[in-house]
Each structure stands twice: as C-alpha cells, then as structure tokens.
Design a protein around this motif. Structure first.
Motif, PDB file in Angstrom:
ATOM      1  N   MET A 259       5.784   9.325  -1.474  1.00  0.00           N
ATOM      2  CA  MET A 259       4.610   8.520  -1.133  1.00  0.00           C
ATOM      3  C   MET A 259       3.326   9.258  -1.504  1.00  0.00           C
ATOM      4  SD  MET A 259       3.984   6.542   2.449  1.00  0.00           S
ATOM      5  CE  MET A 259       3.871   8.012   3.420  1.00  0.00           C
ATOM      6  N   LEU A 260       3.309  10.577  -1.284  1.00  0.00           N
ATOM      7  CA  LEU A 260       2.134  11.362  -1.648  1.00  0.00           C
ATOM      8  C   LEU A 260       1.953  11.423  -3.164  1.00  0.00           C
ATOM      9  CD1 LEU A 260       2.459  14.300   0.906  1.00  0.00           C
ATOM     10  CD2 LEU A 260       0.825  12.403   0.947  1.00  0.00           C
ATOM     11  N   LEU A 261       3.078  11.544  -3.915  1.00  0.00           N
ATOM     12  CA  LEU A 261       2.988  11.556  -5.378  1.00  0.00           C
ATOM     13  C   LEU A 261       2.429  10.243  -5.893  1.00  0.00           C
ATOM     14  CD1 LEU A 261       6.380  13.301  -6.278  1.00  0.00           C
ATOM     15  CD2 LEU A 261       4.076  14.265  -6.436  1.00  0.00           C
ATOM     16  N   LEU A 262       2.831   9.154  -5.248  1.00  0.00           N
ATOM     17  CA  LEU A 262       2.328   7.845  -5.654  1.00  0.00           C
ATOM     18  C   LEU A 262       0.827   7.745  -5.427  1.00  0.00           C
ATOM     19  CD1 LEU A 262       3.073   5.018  -6.674  1.00  0.00           C
ATOM     20  CD2 LEU A 262       3.494   4.351  -4.287  1.00  0.00           C
ATOM     21  N   LEU A 263       0.354   8.290  -4.305  1.00  0.00           N
ATOM     22  CA  LEU A 263      -1.083   8.259  -4.018  1.00  0.00           C
ATOM     23  C   LEU A 263      -1.850   9.140  -5.001  1.00  0.00           C
ATOM     24  CD1 LEU A 263      -1.135   8.370  -0.097  1.00  0.00           C
ATOM     25  CD2 LEU A 263      -1.714   6.452  -1.585  1.00  0.00           C
TER      26      LEU A 263
ATOM     27  N   VAL B  26       1.339  -2.275  -0.398  1.00  0.00           N
ATOM     28  CA  VAL B  26       2.529  -2.884   0.225  1.00  0.00           C
ATOM     29  C   VAL B  26       3.733  -1.959   0.073  1.00  0.00           C
ATOM     30  CG1 VAL B  26       4.170  -4.800   0.081  1.00  0.00           C
ATOM     31  CG2 VAL B  26       1.708  -5.252  -0.022  1.00  0.00           C
ATOM     32  N   ILE B  27       3.891  -1.377  -1.130  1.00  0.00           N
ATOM     33  CA  ILE B  27       5.010  -0.453  -1.357  1.00  0.00           C
ATOM     34  C   ILE B  27       4.889   0.774  -0.450  1.00  0.00           C
ATOM     35  CG2 ILE B  27       6.077   1.091  -3.049  1.00  0.00           C
ATOM     36  CD1 ILE B  27       5.317  -0.955  -5.205  1.00  0.00           C
ATOM     37  N   VAL B  28       3.655   1.310  -0.352  1.00  0.00           N
ATOM     38  CA  VAL B  28       3.427   2.463   0.526  1.00  0.00           C
ATOM     39  C   VAL B  28       3.768   2.117   1.969  1.00  0.00           C
ATOM     40  CG1 VAL B  28       1.631   3.944   1.510  1.00  0.00           C
ATOM     41  CG2 VAL B  28       1.717   3.575  -0.953  1.00  0.00           C
ATOM     42  N   PHE B  29       3.371   0.904   2.396  1.00  0.00           N
ATOM     43  CA  PHE B  29       3.647   0.488   3.769  1.00  0.00           C
ATOM     44  C   PHE B  29       5.152   0.384   4.024  1.00  0.00           C
ATOM     45  CE2 PHE B  29       4.447  -2.872   6.896  1.00  0.00           C
ATOM     46  CZ  PHE B  29       3.753  -2.372   7.985  1.00  0.00           C
ATOM     47  N   ILE B  30       5.870  -0.260   3.089  1.00  0.00           N
ATOM     48  CA  ILE B  30       7.317  -0.439   3.259  1.00  0.00           C
ATOM     49  C   ILE B  30       8.032   0.906   3.275  1.00  0.00           C
ATOM     50  CG2 ILE B  30       9.400  -1.368   2.181  1.00  0.00           C
ATOM     51  CD1 ILE B  30       7.672  -3.684   1.135  1.00  0.00           C
ATOM     52  N   ILE B  31       7.675   1.756   2.295  1.00  0.00           N
ATOM     53  CA  ILE B  31       8.307   3.085   2.250  1.00  0.00           C
ATOM     54  C   ILE B  31       7.952   3.888   3.501  1.00  0.00           C
ATOM     55  CG2 ILE B  31       8.382   5.283   1.000  1.00  0.00           C
ATOM     56  CD1 ILE B  31       7.931   3.727  -1.581  1.00  0.00           C
TER      57      ILE B  31
ATOM     58  N   LEU C 192       2.821   9.299  13.444  1.00  0.00           N
ATOM     59  CA  LEU C 192       3.278   8.853  12.127  1.00  0.00           C
ATOM     60  C   LEU C 192       2.672   7.507  11.748  1.00  0.00           C
ATOM     61  CD1 LEU C 192       7.071   9.836  12.298  1.00  0.00           C
ATOM     62  CD2 LEU C 192       5.240  10.996  11.042  1.00  0.00           C
ATOM     63  N   THR C 193       2.493   6.635  12.708  1.00  0.00           N
ATOM     64  CA  THR C 193       1.882   5.329  12.422  1.00  0.00           C
ATOM     65  C   THR C 193       0.433   5.489  11.973  1.00  0.00           C
ATOM     66  OG1 THR C 193       3.342   4.265  14.056  1.00  0.00           O
ATOM     67  CG2 THR C 193       1.361   3.060  13.381  1.00  0.00           C
ATOM     68  N   ILE C 194      -0.305   6.412  12.610  1.00  0.00           N
ATOM     69  CA  ILE C 194      -1.694   6.665  12.207  1.00  0.00           C
ATOM     70  C   ILE C 194      -1.738   7.213  10.775  1.00  0.00           C
ATOM     71  CG2 ILE C 194      -3.714   8.118  12.654  1.00  0.00           C
ATOM     72  CD1 ILE C 194      -3.050   7.910  15.628  1.00  0.00           C
ATOM     73  N   LEU C 195      -0.831   8.134  10.444  1.00  0.00           N
ATOM     74  CA  LEU C 195      -0.777   8.678   9.077  1.00  0.00           C
ATOM     75  C   LEU C 195      -0.440   7.584   8.069  1.00  0.00           C
ATOM     76  CD1 LEU C 195       1.084  12.068   9.706  1.00  0.00           C
ATOM     77  CD2 LEU C 195      -1.353  11.707   9.247  1.00  0.00           C
ATOM     78  N   LEU C 196       0.434   6.666   8.448  1.00  0.00           N
ATOM     79  CA  LEU C 196       0.783   5.559   7.549  1.00  0.00           C
ATOM     80  C   LEU C 196      -0.434   4.663   7.299  1.00  0.00           C
ATOM     81  CD1 LEU C 196       2.782   3.848   5.958  1.00  0.00           C
ATOM     82  CD2 LEU C 196       3.423   2.722   8.104  1.00  0.00           C
ATOM     83  N   ILE C 197      -1.202   4.395   8.331  1.00  0.00           N
ATOM     84  CA  ILE C 197      -2.404   3.557   8.167  1.00  0.00           C
ATOM     85  C   ILE C 197      -3.382   4.218   7.191  1.00  0.00           C
ATOM     86  CG2 ILE C 197      -4.436   2.664   9.372  1.00  0.00           C
ATOM     87  CD1 ILE C 197      -2.637   2.266  11.823  1.00  0.00           C
ATOM     88  N   ILE C 198      -3.571   5.540   7.344  1.00  0.00           N
ATOM     89  CA  ILE C 198      -4.473   6.256   6.438  1.00  0.00           C
ATOM     90  C   ILE C 198      -3.945   6.195   5.005  1.00  0.00           C
ATOM     91  CG2 ILE C 198      -5.400   8.539   5.873  1.00  0.00           C
ATOM     92  CD1 ILE C 198      -5.426   9.144   8.860  1.00  0.00           C
ATOM     93  N   SER C 199      -2.630   6.313   4.826  1.00  0.00           N
ATOM     94  CA  SER C 199      -2.039   6.243   3.483  1.00  0.00           C
ATOM     95  C   SER C 199      -2.234   4.871   2.863  1.00  0.00           C
ATOM     96  CB  SER C 199      -0.546   6.575   3.560  1.00  0.00           C
ATOM     97  OG  SER C 199      -0.338   7.879   4.053  1.00  0.00           O
ATOM     98  N   VAL C 200      -2.051   3.814   3.643  1.00  0.00           N
ATOM     99  CA  VAL C 200      -2.236   2.452   3.135  1.00  0.00           C
ATOM    100  C   VAL C 200      -3.693   2.229   2.737  1.00  0.00           C
ATOM    101  CG1 VAL C 200      -2.153   0.009   3.750  1.00  0.00           C
ATOM    102  CG2 VAL C 200      -0.265   1.514   4.389  1.00  0.00           C
ATOM    103  N   VAL C 201      -4.609   2.711   3.570  1.00  0.00           N
ATOM    104  CA  VAL C 201      -6.035   2.580   3.248  1.00  0.00           C
ATOM    105  C   VAL C 201      -6.358   3.310   1.952  1.00  0.00           C
ATOM    106  CG1 VAL C 201      -8.360   3.227   3.998  1.00  0.00           C
ATOM    107  CG2 VAL C 201      -6.770   2.203   5.626  1.00  0.00           C
ATOM    108  N   GLY C 202      -5.770   4.515   1.762  1.00  0.00           N
ATOM    109  CA  GLY C 202      -5.983   5.256   0.515  1.00  0.00           C
ATOM    110  C   GLY C 202      -5.408   4.526  -0.684  1.00  0.00           C
ATOM    111  N   ALA C 203      -4.245   3.887  -0.512  1.00  0.00           N
ATOM    112  CA  ALA C 203      -3.636   3.135  -1.611  1.00  0.00           C
ATOM    113  C   ALA C 203      -4.471   1.930  -2.007  1.00  0.00           C
ATOM    114  CB  ALA C 203      -2.228   2.684  -1.217  1.00  0.00           C
TER     115      ALA C 203
END
Length: 301
Positions: free
Chosen positions: A1-5, A57-62, A99-110
């Motif tokens: 997920m980080l590589l994708l970002l 969406v992919i980041v969220f699912i993963i 982990l949910t907070i980190l996922l939200i930040i990742s989705v926002v970055g994506a």
C-alpha cells in the motif's frame, strides 16, 4: 500500500510539470486550437480524477483486508500469550482504532491531498480537538488506570455509578456491563477510575443477613433455636465464621431478630432465598407469629 502511494506521488510530480506546460500552450494558442486544448485538459483531468478515486478505493479495500488480518494476528498472539482478558479487550480496541485512522490518512493521500498538509492541519486543530474530546481523553486515561490497578476485571460482578452487573469488556473509553436482566450498560472509564466501585468477586466468601420480625410476647429463646436449626440444616452455610443470631431491635410493631452467616460467593443468592422460605414455613409450623402494623387507640370517658 505504501509503494502504491509512493508511485502515485511520483506520477503526480510528473503530471504537475506537464500541466504547467499545457497551461502555457493554451495561453499562446488562439481560436479553435485553444478550445481543443481546453477540452483535452478537461478530459485529462477527468481521467486523472477517476484514477485517483480508483486508487483510493483499492487502498481502502487493501487496507481493510490488512486491518482484518492484523486484528486476527493480534487476537491469536494475545490468546497464545494468555494475556488477561481485560487487557486483551483494551488492546484490541486501541489497535483497531489506530489502524483505522492510518487507513483514513492513506485514502486521503491516495485522493491527492498532501498527507503532510493533512497532518499539519490535524496538528493545528489538535488543541481544539483536545478540548472537544477532553472527556474521552479522561476516559482513555481512566481505562489505563483500571488496567494498571485492577479494581475489577472481565467476569467480575461490580456495582458503580448506580448500576450493577457483570463486566463484559474494558474498552479504551468505556467499561461494558451486562446486568442481571440482560441489559448492556456502557460506563465511561473516567467515572470508573475516579468513582466508587464495589467488587463482589475479589473475596471468596460473602455474609448473608436476614432481619425477621416476630410478635411481641413470643419466646425469643424458642425463636433463636428455630432459626439456628434452620441454618444448621443448610450445608452451604460455612461453620467459620460461626452463624450469628441476636435480638436486633424492639420496633414499633415487632421484635426484630437478626441472623448473619457466611457463604461462598456462588451460593449467596441461593442461600438467601432458600432460608427466607424455610423461615416462613417453619415459623408457621411452630406457631411463631409474624407481626403486622397495629395502632392502639385509647378512648377517654
């Protein structure tokens, strides 16, 4: 997920340079050429927006899949280490929220929002958020205090804040109780750590007490012996400390006799109700009268 970002951010920097070049080209173009370039620019923007949404969406699912796997791993790890169930529920709740907070930040970055800017925005709003969530922060600290000093644990029957029940979970903000009539009550941990908590499970034995009223004129020694025989017939009542029977009070309409015994925790309610029944039946058999409220009126001549 980080590589994708990271790949997305690298593509963004290339796209920014290309956008600047197109803007300069549009500024120098005229007529139909400018319209064509603007149309291409809008189409390109739509494609990039779609790509960002798809990546998000992919980041969220993963991310949800990884969170689920990590939660299962942590649950198995805690089970393997035989961690106390109170600490286990607290850690699981804390890990899931983090982990949910980190996922939200990742989705926002994506989606293309700069995560550094997003983090700075969160930091600048930290004071306001902290004031708004001061109660929850207090509850979080209260949960840590409960886990550290262990005034109660999962499975204990406790009484606090005007309610009583069995502790089902100790979460990061609340302690969850199940009452005797199967209601679920959430009590803030801040109140549990700073308020009065009565724990009925820390000791192996409890004292049971009955106060029985009899009529004035009844033979107290006879009543005491009847009660003593009733208590001696129940094997659940402990011999040490010895049962205690005494004349409790001379009330307005009754003579009150008190009986106190000690039992194991699990036998408390069974002994209490069974002895109540035995006293009522035996007193009736032995002719011991129960009192009822009376009022004596003296009429003058």
């Amino acid at each position: 997920m980080l590589l994708l970002l990271q790949a997305t951010q690298a593509a963004d920097s290339v796209q920014v340079a290309a956008d600047k070049l197109i803007v300069q080209t549009i500024a120098n173009a005229e007529g139909l050429d400018k319209l064509s370039l603007i149309t291409k620019q809008l189409v390109g923007f739509g494609i990039r927006a779609g790509e960002r949404i798809l990546i998000a969406v992919i980041v969220f699912i993963i991310g949800r899949f990884l969170i689920s796997m990590l939660n299962k791993f942590i649950r198995r790890l805690l089970d393997r280490r035989k961690v106390d169930i109170s600490i286990k529920t607290f850690i699981k709740s804390l890990v899931n929220i983090t982990l949910t907070i980190l996922l939200i930040i990742s989705v926002v970055g994506a989606l293309g929002v700069e995560t550094t800017s997003f983090a700075a925005l969160l930091a600048s709003a930290g004071v306001a958020v902290g004031m708004a969530l001061s109660g929850n922060l207090q509850n979080f600290a209260g949960g840590l205090i409960v886990l550290l000093f262990k005034p109660y644990k999962v499975g204990d029957w406790i009484e606090s804040q005007g309610v009583s029940g069995t502790v089902k979970e100790i979460q990061i903000f609340h302690t969850i109780l199940a009452t005797g009539d199967n209601k679920v009550i959430y009590i803030p941990n801040g109140a549990m750590s700073s308020g009065v908590v009565t724990n009925y499970n820390t000791q192996t034995t409890r004292r049971v007490e009955w106060i029985v009223g009899i009529d004035y004129g009844e033979d107290y020694n006879k009543v005491e012996q009847i009660v003593r025989d009733i208590l001696a017939a129940d094997s659940r009542i402990l011999n040490e400390p010895a049962p205690f029977i005494a004349l409790h009070a001379l009330d307005a309409s009754s003579v009150n006799v008190v009986a106190r015994v000690w039992v194991n925790n699990g036998d408390y309610w069974g002994v209490y109700f069974d002895i109540n029944k035995a006293i009522y039946e035996t007193f009736n058999e032995k002719g011991v009268n129960f009192p009822f409220p009376q009022l004596t009126v003296h009429q003058g001549n």
